[in-house]
Design an enzyme around this catalytic site. Structure first.
Site, PDB file in Angstrom:
ATOM      1  N   ARG A 266      -2.289   0.970   0.674  1.00  0.00           N
ATOM      2  CA  ARG A 266      -1.094   2.536  -0.679  1.00  0.00           C
ATOM      3  C   ARG A 266      -1.767   3.549   1.056  1.00  0.00           C
ATOM      4  NH1 ARG A 266      -1.037   0.520  -5.263  1.00  0.00           N
ATOM      5  NH2 ARG A 266       0.323   0.046  -5.735  1.00  0.00           N
TER       6      ARG A 266
ATOM      7  N   LYS B  54      -4.411   1.915  -7.934  1.00  0.00           N
ATOM      8  CA  LYS B  54      -3.047   2.683  -8.584  1.00  0.00           C
ATOM      9  C   LYS B  54      -3.709   1.669  -9.995  1.00  0.00           C
ATOM     10  CE  LYS B  54       1.577   3.916  -9.034  1.00  0.00           C
ATOM     11  NZ  LYS B  54       2.891   3.933  -8.472  1.00  0.00           N
TER      12      LYS B  54
ATOM     13  N   HIS C 293       4.387   4.148   3.164  1.00  0.00           N
ATOM     14  CA  HIS C 293       4.241   3.498   2.831  1.00  0.00           C
ATOM     15  C   HIS C 293       5.845   2.463   2.739  1.00  0.00           C
ATOM     16  CE1 HIS C 293       3.611   2.501  -2.211  1.00  0.00           C
ATOM     17  NE2 HIS C 293       4.925   1.818  -2.075  1.00  0.00           N
TER      18      HIS C 293
ATOM     19  N   ARG D 112       4.119  -0.320   3.989  1.00  0.00           N
ATOM     20  CA  ARG D 112       3.491  -1.854   2.434  1.00  0.00           C
ATOM     21  C   ARG D 112       4.597  -2.818   1.736  1.00  0.00           C
ATOM     22  NH1 ARG D 112       0.014  -2.286  -2.096  1.00  0.00           N
ATOM     23  NH2 ARG D 112       0.975  -2.215  -4.188  1.00  0.00           N
TER      24      ARG D 112
ATOM     25  N   HIS E 234       1.077  -5.758  -8.044  1.00  0.00           N
ATOM     26  CA  HIS E 234       1.609  -4.844  -8.970  1.00  0.00           C
ATOM     27  C   HIS E 234       1.166  -5.705 -10.730  1.00  0.00           C
ATOM     28  CE1 HIS E 234       4.825  -5.174  -5.669  1.00  0.00           C
ATOM     29  NE2 HIS E 234       4.289  -3.321  -5.356  1.00  0.00           N
TER      30      HIS E 234
ATOM     31  N   TYR F 210      11.725  -7.154  -3.555  1.00  0.00           N
ATOM     32  CA  TYR F 210      11.265  -8.018  -2.171  1.00  0.00           C
ATOM     33  C   TYR F 210      12.880  -8.336  -1.834  1.00  0.00           C
ATOM     34  CZ  TYR F 210       8.100  -4.638  -2.024  1.00  0.00           C
ATOM     35  OH  TYR F 210       7.151  -2.920  -2.031  1.00  0.00           O
TER      36      TYR F 210
END
Length: 231
Positions: free
Chosen positions: A49, A74, A180, A183, A206, A215
């Site tokens: 990110r 994150k 983003h 990414r 994630h 995706y």
């Protein structure tokens, strides 16, 4: 008294992320220069990110095992991701610049850096070490409002975001692209090349596999063996 209140749970609509093709990503990167360009290459080549790029430290780049350690990700989680071979030379050049800048700051009586998780108290001298310096430092020194110490912070996220936004416009790409998007494009390219979804989840950081499964809706239909009846 408010009386009887009736609430309805708000749900976000599921949206397919915008993804650059490989050529579009290269065109956008080609419009950039300096640190914004290297940052965009890291976002597209390693799936990090923009906030993670800004917070990278010198010691987070491991040239021996070709990986990047994302420490301040994150949710406070750490992970490892790919170090693109094509970025080894530019990153080594950037490290040389950071080393020279850090030496100058030390000579000027500064040279400290913000340490996360109260490490400054545990290791008082570590804040002056090269390994903890930011990979993309700010141009000017600034006073930390938390400690009132004048030190060099990392580059601002907005600076990279504005540069990427301008590069997208110059590239003539009509789809809405941002930092983003690189990414998302990284994850899509991995999925297209046959990388297992579980590995993509781990490298993106994630927490839930359902987040990574989005995706599968981005990969082209023709790559799933589908053809239109009219064809």
């Amino acid at each position: 008294p408010l009386g009887q209140l009736h609430f309805k749970k708000v749900t976000r609509p599921r949206r397919i992320p915008t993804v650059f093709t490989h050529q579009e990503a290269q065109n956008v990167i080609g419009q950039l220069n300096g640190i914004p360009k290297l940052s965009a290459q890291l976002m597209y080549g390693a799936g990090v990110r923009v906030s993670e790029v800004c917070r990278l430290r010198v010691q987070d780049i491991d040239f021996q095992v070709n990986c990047i350690i994302v420490r301040e990700a994150k949710g406070g989680r750490m992970r490892r991701t790919l170090l693109p071979k094509s970025l080894v030379a530019p990153l080594q050049t950037q490290l040389m610049k950071v080393t020279a800048l850090h030496q100058q700051d030390l000579q000027d009586g500064f040279g400290s850096v913000y340490m996360p998780f109260a490490l400054a108290k545990k290791y008082p001298k570590a804040q002056f070490e090269l390994g903890w310096q930011y990979l993309f430092p700010a141009r000017k020194l600034s006073k930390d409002p938390r400690s009132e110490i004048t030190r060099r912070h990392h580059i601002g996220e907005r600076q990279i975001q504005r540069a990427v936004k301008s590069a997208v416009r110059k590239s003539g790409i009509t789809k809405g692209g941002s930092c983003h998007t690189f990414r998302h494009s990284f994850a899509t390219r991995l999925l297209e090349s046959g990388t297992d979804l579980r590995n993509i989840q781990e490298i993106l950081g994630h927490q839930n596999i359902a987040t990574t499964q989005i995706y599968t809706h981005v990969v082209g239909l023709h790559e799933r063996g589908m053809t239109s009846p009219i064809d």
